[in-house]
Write an enzyme that holds these catalytic residues in place. Sequence first.
Site, mmCIF file in Angstrom:
data_model
loop_
_atom_site.group_PDB
_atom_site.id
_atom_site.type_symbol
_atom_site.label_atom_id
_atom_site.label_comp_id
_atom_site.label_asym_id
_atom_site.label_seq_id
_atom_site.Cartn_x
_atom_site.Cartn_y
_atom_site.Cartn_z
ATOM 1 N N LYS A 169 0.813 1.513 7.350
ATOM 2 C CA LYS A 169 0.709 2.806 6.672
ATOM 3 C C LYS A 169 -0.759 3.059 6.336
ATOM 4 O O LYS A 169 -1.311 2.506 5.387
ATOM 5 C CB LYS A 169 1.518 2.860 5.371
ATOM 6 C CG LYS A 169 1.544 4.287 4.819
ATOM 7 C CD LYS A 169 1.468 4.379 3.320
ATOM 8 C CE LYS A 169 0.128 4.657 2.721
ATOM 9 N NZ LYS A 169 -0.563 5.896 3.054
ATOM 10 N N GLY A 200 1.999 8.681 6.003
ATOM 11 C CA GLY A 200 2.785 9.142 4.862
ATOM 12 C C GLY A 200 2.092 8.834 3.562
ATOM 13 O O GLY A 200 1.041 8.184 3.535
ATOM 14 N N GLU A 244 -6.973 -6.879 -1.028
ATOM 15 C CA GLU A 244 -8.431 -6.691 -1.005
ATOM 16 C C GLU A 244 -8.726 -5.464 -1.844
ATOM 17 O O GLU A 244 -8.465 -4.345 -1.416
ATOM 18 C CB GLU A 244 -8.925 -6.480 0.430
ATOM 19 C CG GLU A 244 -8.693 -7.643 1.365
ATOM 20 C CD GLU A 244 -9.461 -8.885 0.968
ATOM 21 O OE1 GLU A 244 -10.383 -8.794 0.129
ATOM 22 O OE2 GLU A 244 -9.132 -9.964 1.487
ATOM 23 N N CYS A 278 -16.428 -1.078 -1.077
ATOM 24 C CA CYS A 278 -16.000 -2.008 -2.131
ATOM 25 C C CYS A 278 -17.057 -3.079 -2.412
ATOM 26 O O CYS A 278 -17.130 -3.602 -3.504
ATOM 27 C CB CYS A 278 -14.686 -2.662 -1.726
ATOM 28 S SG CYS A 278 -14.759 -3.394 -0.094
ATOM 29 N N GLU A 378 -15.465 1.082 -11.170
ATOM 30 C CA GLU A 378 -15.856 1.363 -9.786
ATOM 31 C C GLU A 378 -15.937 2.875 -9.582
ATOM 32 O O GLU A 378 -14.955 3.580 -9.761
ATOM 33 C CB GLU A 378 -14.826 0.760 -8.826
ATOM 34 C CG GLU A 378 -15.270 0.844 -7.396
ATOM 35 C CD GLU A 378 -14.269 0.215 -6.443
ATOM 36 O OE1 GLU A 378 -13.066 0.469 -6.584
ATOM 37 O OE2 GLU A 378 -14.709 -0.531 -5.550
HETATM 38 P P1 NDP Z 1 -5.774 3.534 -2.988
HETATM 39 O O1 NDP Z 1 -5.473 2.254 -3.634
HETATM 40 O O2 NDP Z 1 -5.522 4.790 -3.726
HETATM 41 O O3 NDP Z 1 -4.970 3.670 -1.620
HETATM 42 C C1 NDP Z 1 -4.993 2.705 -0.620
HETATM 43 C C2 NDP Z 1 -3.745 2.831 0.231
HETATM 44 O O4 NDP Z 1 -2.600 2.518 -0.571
HETATM 45 C C3 NDP Z 1 -3.507 4.250 0.747
HETATM 46 O O5 NDP Z 1 -2.942 4.187 2.035
HETATM 47 C C4 NDP Z 1 -2.519 4.793 -0.254
HETATM 48 O O6 NDP Z 1 -1.746 5.865 0.205
HETATM 49 C C5 NDP Z 1 -1.661 3.576 -0.505
HETATM 50 N N1 NDP Z 1 -0.883 3.631 -1.739
HETATM 51 C C6 NDP Z 1 -1.117 4.375 -2.846
HETATM 52 N N2 NDP Z 1 -0.159 4.134 -3.783
HETATM 53 C C7 NDP Z 1 0.696 3.233 -3.246
HETATM 54 C C8 NDP Z 1 1.884 2.583 -3.721
HETATM 55 N N3 NDP Z 1 2.369 2.821 -4.941
HETATM 56 N N4 NDP Z 1 2.501 1.709 -2.919
HETATM 57 C C9 NDP Z 1 2.010 1.432 -1.688
HETATM 58 N N5 NDP Z 1 0.907 2.021 -1.174
HETATM 59 C C10 NDP Z 1 0.238 2.911 -1.951
HETATM 60 O O7 NDP Z 1 -7.286 3.428 -2.541
HETATM 61 P P2 NDP Z 1 -8.181 4.534 -1.888
HETATM 62 O O8 NDP Z 1 -7.539 5.089 -0.677
HETATM 63 O O9 NDP Z 1 -8.595 5.496 -2.927
HETATM 64 O O10 NDP Z 1 -9.424 3.632 -1.388
HETATM 65 C C11 NDP Z 1 -10.482 3.308 -2.199
HETATM 66 C C12 NDP Z 1 -10.270 1.954 -2.883
HETATM 67 O O11 NDP Z 1 -10.156 0.919 -1.917
HETATM 68 C C13 NDP Z 1 -11.454 1.566 -3.739
HETATM 69 O O12 NDP Z 1 -11.044 1.195 -5.024
HETATM 70 C C14 NDP Z 1 -12.070 0.367 -3.032
HETATM 71 O O13 NDP Z 1 -12.702 -0.563 -3.827
HETATM 72 C C15 NDP Z 1 -10.918 -0.217 -2.323
HETATM 73 N N6 NDP Z 1 -11.405 -0.963 -1.159
HETATM 74 C C16 NDP Z 1 -11.371 -2.342 -1.149
HETATM 75 C C17 NDP Z 1 -11.885 -3.069 -0.101
HETATM 76 C C18 NDP Z 1 -11.821 -4.558 -0.062
HETATM 77 O O14 NDP Z 1 -11.878 -5.122 1.037
HETATM 78 N N7 NDP Z 1 -11.729 -5.250 -1.165
HETATM 79 C C19 NDP Z 1 -12.504 -2.399 1.034
HETATM 80 C C20 NDP Z 1 -12.494 -0.980 0.938
HETATM 81 C C21 NDP Z 1 -11.944 -0.309 -0.122
HETATM 82 P P3 NDP Z 1 -2.220 7.375 -0.157
HETATM 83 O O15 NDP Z 1 -3.440 7.587 0.660
HETATM 84 O O16 NDP Z 1 -1.089 8.239 0.229
HETATM 85 O O17 NDP Z 1 -2.476 7.406 -1.639
#
Ligand code: NDP
Length: 471
Positions: A169, A200, A244, A278, A378
């Site tokens: 997803k 989705g 991550e 990140c 962050e």
């Molecule tokens: P989110 O945590 O909002 O979303 C990440 C993914 O999770 C998206 O596909 C999102 O879908 C999905 N998601 C959201 N809610 C749920 C749920 N309840 N259950 C399952 N899946 C869910 O992060 P962002 O997209 O805003 O990305 C930025 C974040 O990612 C930053 O905080 C950053 O630090 C972190 N990051 C970490 C990295 C690492 O390797 N440690 C690398 C890069 C980024 P949807 O888009 O529909 O909300």
Amino acid sequence: MKNITKGYINGEFVTLHGTQIFNLINPTNHQPVGQVTLGDEEDVQRAIAAAKTAFKSFSQTSVATRIQLLENLKQAVNKREKELIEVMILEYGGTRQFCTMSLQNAIASFDNMITTLRHFEFQRKSGNTFIQLTPVGVVGIITPWNSSNSFICSKLATAIAAGCTVVVKPSEMSALQTELLTACFHEAGLPKGVYNMVNGLGNVVGTAITNHPDIAKISFTGSTVTGKQIARSAVDTVKRVTLELGGKSPNIILEDADFEQAIPQAVFGAYMNSGQACIAPTRLLVPKDRLETVNQLAKAAAAHVVVGNPADAATNVGPMVSEKQFERVQHYIQVGLDEGATLLAGGPGKPAGLEEGNFVKATIFTNVRNDMRIAQEEIFGPVLSIIPYENEEDAITIANDTMYGLAAYVTSANEARALKVASRIDAGRVCINGFKHDPMAPFGGFKQSGLGREFGVYGLEEYLEPKSILL
Ligand code: NDP
């Protein structure tokens, strides 16, 4: 305008049961670039069923077969590298510099897993006991928008190496990128059901994957808030999780460093991936008695940061991915001002001439205290906080005074000294004298930056269950 109506299930692009539409907007100029139909629970069920069926035979494949598949995947993605870069710039607004590197990493992840597989022991002995490392099962892969294809490629490569099948997803904001990448995977000729993808929303498709009893493991990259939600849901079926998550990485410049070189490098580093990274070194820790010099050097460096059209090769900072993300970064800039940090460069609002997109000024705050929100939370945008420290001990204390622990950076003229400091920092990755990447070294976070590791041997072991056979 591209209209994406299909997901990818059991080896083919299929029309989804879900009907909700999400608009894809170019972050550089707010022009519509496409629409994507979002999947629902029924689509997730189908995808998981396909992956479960495929797992029966795929889990039994030989290492040689998996290496061949990884090779095919690499070639298929490699063939369309240029298109993949262009669509990433269009849809995500990543700079050409970053998107090019991201795609190179994506392609390299197949080779890295091939190398790992060649030396990996799936069968071991411990005393008289025979240990088999067996694939964990169907893996749910949930990814964010900030380097979508490289996350998907690296997680898929690891799953395939282990003998697992997957349901992906991606972020719905990455739909154009994922469709092209999926076309590459299709061309690579994976066995049916090994790779499935459903676009989705997180709270629909993501939740359905996380709750499903036939998913054995979740590999998630995203925010710490969402990671915690996923871990909570995963508990009910005792799923394995690799998380991550976010970071607020310290960049310690020791007083013996070459400031003329280190400070500009630190400024540009903080703006990697337009600050939407990140691992970005967003807390710059400098000796208090050198703060004036640092401020001058940092300000001069900021004046050279090119914010603008991400398609231009010279651009360092592109737009934020969405208006929501733009607003979030603006909010934090205001928080920094309200908290009394000194604005050294940038600030609120859009840079002149870039009002059409989600552009943020390359911003630096100085005289930041580590207990300020801009130092603890962050921001995920081009905002750097300069924090003065008293001495080396104080620098280490400040570096560790955070709920995060993903990455850290230390610069010193004395490598042995830098190493000593690095060994006392609570972070999954510490780079000495520059921003470095080793795709075979374990990657992941201490503390609330995550759980588990990715890449290389450590990453592969996360997709395997050790089984002890006592003879
Ligand atoms: P989110 O945590 O909002 O979303 C990440 C993914 O999770 C998206 O596909 C999102 O879908 C999905 N998601 C959201 N809610 C749920 C749920 N309840 N259950 C399952 N899946 C869910 O992060 P962002 O997209 O805003 O990305 C930025 C974040 O990612 C930053 O905080 C950053 O630090 C972190 N990051 C970490 C990295 C690492 O390797 N440690 C690398 C890069 C980024 P949807 O888009 O529909 O909300």
